[in-house]
Design an enzyme around this catalytic site. Sequence first.
Site, PDB file in Angstrom:
ATOM      1  N   THR A 136       1.222  -7.868   2.946  1.00  0.00           N
ATOM      2  CA  THR A 136       0.666  -6.524   2.902  1.00  0.00           C
ATOM      3  C   THR A 136       0.043  -6.237   4.260  1.00  0.00           C
ATOM      4  O   THR A 136      -0.359  -7.162   4.964  1.00  0.00           O
ATOM      5  CB  THR A 136      -0.385  -6.406   1.781  1.00  0.00           C
ATOM      6  OG1 THR A 136      -0.877  -5.068   1.759  1.00  0.00           O
ATOM      7  CG2 THR A 136      -1.547  -7.362   1.968  1.00  0.00           C
TER       8      THR A 136
ATOM      9  N   GLU B 215      -2.140  -7.889  -3.741  1.00  0.00           N
ATOM     10  CA  GLU B 215      -2.962  -9.071  -4.018  1.00  0.00           C
ATOM     11  C   GLU B 215      -3.197  -9.278  -5.515  1.00  0.00           C
ATOM     12  O   GLU B 215      -3.764 -10.279  -5.930  1.00  0.00           O
ATOM     13  CB  GLU B 215      -4.320  -8.942  -3.314  1.00  0.00           C
ATOM     14  CG  GLU B 215      -4.253  -9.004  -1.790  1.00  0.00           C
ATOM     15  CD  GLU B 215      -4.008  -7.647  -1.131  1.00  0.00           C
ATOM     16  OE1 GLU B 215      -3.472  -6.739  -1.805  1.00  0.00           O
ATOM     17  OE2 GLU B 215      -4.371  -7.485   0.057  1.00  0.00           O
TER      18      GLU B 215
ATOM     19  N   LYS C 175      -1.888   5.970   3.879  1.00  0.00           N
ATOM     20  CA  LYS C 175      -0.764   5.622   3.014  1.00  0.00           C
ATOM     21  C   LYS C 175       0.246   6.761   3.005  1.00  0.00           C
ATOM     22  O   LYS C 175      -0.029   7.834   2.500  1.00  0.00           O
ATOM     23  CB  LYS C 175      -1.232   5.305   1.602  1.00  0.00           C
ATOM     24  CG  LYS C 175      -0.194   4.458   0.899  1.00  0.00           C
ATOM     25  CD  LYS C 175      -0.789   3.604  -0.182  1.00  0.00           C
ATOM     26  CE  LYS C 175       0.163   2.465  -0.537  1.00  0.00           C
ATOM     27  NZ  LYS C 175      -0.206   1.790  -1.748  1.00  0.00           N
TER      28      LYS C 175
ATOM     29  N   TRP D 216       1.964   1.613   4.131  1.00  0.00           N
ATOM     30  CA  TRP D 216       0.724   1.636   4.894  1.00  0.00           C
ATOM     31  C   TRP D 216       0.938   1.880   6.382  1.00  0.00           C
ATOM     32  O   TRP D 216       1.866   1.367   6.983  1.00  0.00           O
ATOM     33  CB  TRP D 216       0.014   0.285   4.774  1.00  0.00           C
ATOM     34  CG  TRP D 216      -0.543   0.021   3.420  1.00  0.00           C
ATOM     35  CD1 TRP D 216      -0.135  -0.945   2.555  1.00  0.00           C
ATOM     36  CD2 TRP D 216      -1.603   0.713   2.779  1.00  0.00           C
ATOM     37  NE1 TRP D 216      -0.884  -0.899   1.418  1.00  0.00           N
ATOM     38  CE2 TRP D 216      -1.791   0.116   1.528  1.00  0.00           C
ATOM     39  CE3 TRP D 216      -2.418   1.801   3.135  1.00  0.00           C
ATOM     40  CZ2 TRP D 216      -2.752   0.552   0.623  1.00  0.00           C
ATOM     41  CZ3 TRP D 216      -3.378   2.231   2.234  1.00  0.00           C
ATOM     42  CH2 TRP D 216      -3.537   1.609   0.999  1.00  0.00           C
TER      43      TRP D 216
HETATM   44  P1  AMP Z   1      -0.441  -2.120  -1.916  1.00  0.00           P
HETATM   45  O1  AMP Z   1      -0.996  -3.476  -1.784  1.00  0.00           O
HETATM   46  O2  AMP Z   1       0.422  -1.718  -0.769  1.00  0.00           O
HETATM   47  O3  AMP Z   1       0.233  -1.928  -3.224  1.00  0.00           O
HETATM   48  O4  AMP Z   1      -1.653  -1.096  -1.885  1.00  0.00           O
HETATM   49  C1  AMP Z   1      -2.753  -1.186  -2.750  1.00  0.00           C
HETATM   50  C2  AMP Z   1      -3.667  -0.016  -2.528  1.00  0.00           C
HETATM   51  O5  AMP Z   1      -2.958   1.202  -2.777  1.00  0.00           O
HETATM   52  C3  AMP Z   1      -4.875   0.042  -3.409  1.00  0.00           C
HETATM   53  O6  AMP Z   1      -5.919  -0.779  -2.938  1.00  0.00           O
HETATM   54  C4  AMP Z   1      -5.227   1.526  -3.343  1.00  0.00           C
HETATM   55  O7  AMP Z   1      -5.942   1.838  -2.141  1.00  0.00           O
HETATM   56  C5  AMP Z   1      -3.858   2.187  -3.264  1.00  0.00           C
HETATM   57  N1  AMP Z   1      -3.401   2.605  -4.604  1.00  0.00           N
HETATM   58  C6  AMP Z   1      -2.517   1.968  -5.400  1.00  0.00           C
HETATM   59  N2  AMP Z   1      -2.339   2.649  -6.543  1.00  0.00           N
HETATM   60  C7  AMP Z   1      -3.121   3.746  -6.480  1.00  0.00           C
HETATM   61  C8  AMP Z   1      -3.387   4.842  -7.361  1.00  0.00           C
HETATM   62  N3  AMP Z   1      -2.787   4.980  -8.539  1.00  0.00           N
HETATM   63  N4  AMP Z   1      -4.282   5.765  -6.941  1.00  0.00           N
HETATM   64  C9  AMP Z   1      -4.901   5.666  -5.745  1.00  0.00           C
HETATM   65  N5  AMP Z   1      -4.688   4.670  -4.879  1.00  0.00           N
HETATM   66  C10 AMP Z   1      -3.808   3.716  -5.231  1.00  0.00           C
END
Ligand code: AMP
Length: 541
Positions: free
Chosen positions: A182, A326, A437, A442
């Site tokens: 990530t 994670e 995002k 990211w």
């Molecule tokens: P990733 O590890 O790339 O899946 O990103 C995780 C992060 O995405 C989380 O810590 C949040 O900041 C954001 N995220 C994931 N799902 C949501 C959601 N339904 N609403 C808002 N933010 C989200």
Amino acid sequence: MLGSMMMRPLKIADILGYAAEIHPRSEVVSVRTEGDVHRQTYAQTAKRVAQLAHGLKTLGMETGDRVATLAWNGYRHFELYYAISGAGGVCHTINPRLSEEQMTYIVNHASDTMLFVDLTFVPLVAARRADWPEGLKVVVMTDRAHMPDGDYLCYEELLQGQSQHYDWPDLPEETAAGLCYTSGTTGHPKGTLYSHRSTVLHAMMVGLSLPKALQPGRRVLPVVPLFHVNAWGLPYAAPLTGASLIFPGGALDGPSLFRLMDQEQVYSAWGVPTVWLGLEAEIKAQGRMPQGLGDMVVGGSAAPASLIEFFEDDGVNVCHAWGMTEMSPIGTQGNLPDYLADKPSAERIAIKSKQGRRVFGVELKIVDEDGARLPHDGEAAGELYVRGHAVTAGYYKNEAANQDVFDADGWFGTGDVATIDADGYLTITDRAKDLIKSGGEWISSLDLENTVMAHPLVANCAVIAVPHPKWDERPLLIVVPSPAARPEVSDLMDLLSEHFAKWQLPDDVVFVDEIPLTATGKVSKLTLRKQFGDHKLPDMD
Ligand code: AMP
């Protein structure tokens, strides 16, 4: 006193073995890079997975070896998930959208021994291979007829003539099975190393928590890629529950998805909001929903209320989910409990716009700046910490990154700021992390800033996220020029292009005299976001 029950290790191979025996006719349907649609059942898949595992062994895969994939969602990628982990390897899914620099870092950091690549990404591999580990074996995921020229092995030839039975080893359940990197707030991507135990438990958690989507005979479309944190666990939860998987390949635009969903009678579709905005536009153009659609899971970024409303109004259940790489990744899900299902539409949409309630196996707490727990009253907002069976206990070979993410009790700090209400509903209100995002991917604002600061005519700069109707967020670069002169925008972009993928570059650059600072002298992103929150990016006209 210990219980006196059998201690059978949880193992990934058992999931597909179960599906092949109990749900043998459920299907894996794939839009192939070769251009056609391919079908096989779980029973057939299990046989090919055994052949592939033998093939991996003939290539020299040892227990613990990292075997990488660079591929779209399709049956061969799915087969790799099971064959690699089942035979003791670690399935390392690489996100092809990463910049050249990040990808090279990841392949070297993981010390991958083999790489399985979809036809689409062969040119990318050819361009970068020289910087990757020496001796890396590259297998192209196709048959002999479609093989490119060059030093590549052929996937189908690897399976040919191999036994359709494999004696899956009883590995200790803590054995590593999967690896996914990530983006960090700054610096290099960080790896989460999943185990057989965490993966099987996560599959059970997902199956239990999303029963609408996951049932025998249900047709489920993971638009979320297999290279994005295991497609949210679907490659495991679907066979476990008997649901069929419909893999879309690389065409993720609204019209392509609409066509596939229509043809394949997809009941439940999973993906990030950007993808569903594309589908929404196509539904409006066609004046109808894809046939059979009854359920959607939306996550990765906050799902806009308007999107939820659009699909719910047409009778599609929208389930908002939150999680992270994670966490394997599912942490919460937003299906309404019976006692809320009869609420008026506006109230239901408001509840569904929250990120949902925790699934079993994930604990949540919100804390203030001193680490003290805050009440679950829907008002108090604090940093969100998690703990659970499928939550990371530390980044892969990266002690430095572990320093400030775990609290004294071992809970993992998500970097999200949230409230939790009395019904257990989580609402993400902000991100402590400095990330943007865009379309579910990211972009590190700090990395962009560090690069721009290297330009001699830049005195200071900041990158912030500007809301974008299609991509959710896009980066805006704010620059204080040096007193000597103002840098050319094209020069700044050239500089950034050396380190970042095209889609990570800022959409616009604005010049200002000074950048607001916080009390501790840091750039006040909060003030900048207020100042430029309504900034119109060039492609938003
Ligand atoms: P990733 O590890 O790339 O899946 O990103 C995780 C992060 O995405 C989380 O810590 C949040 O900041 C954001 N995220 C994931 N799902 C949501 C959601 N339904 N609403 C808002 N933010 C989200």
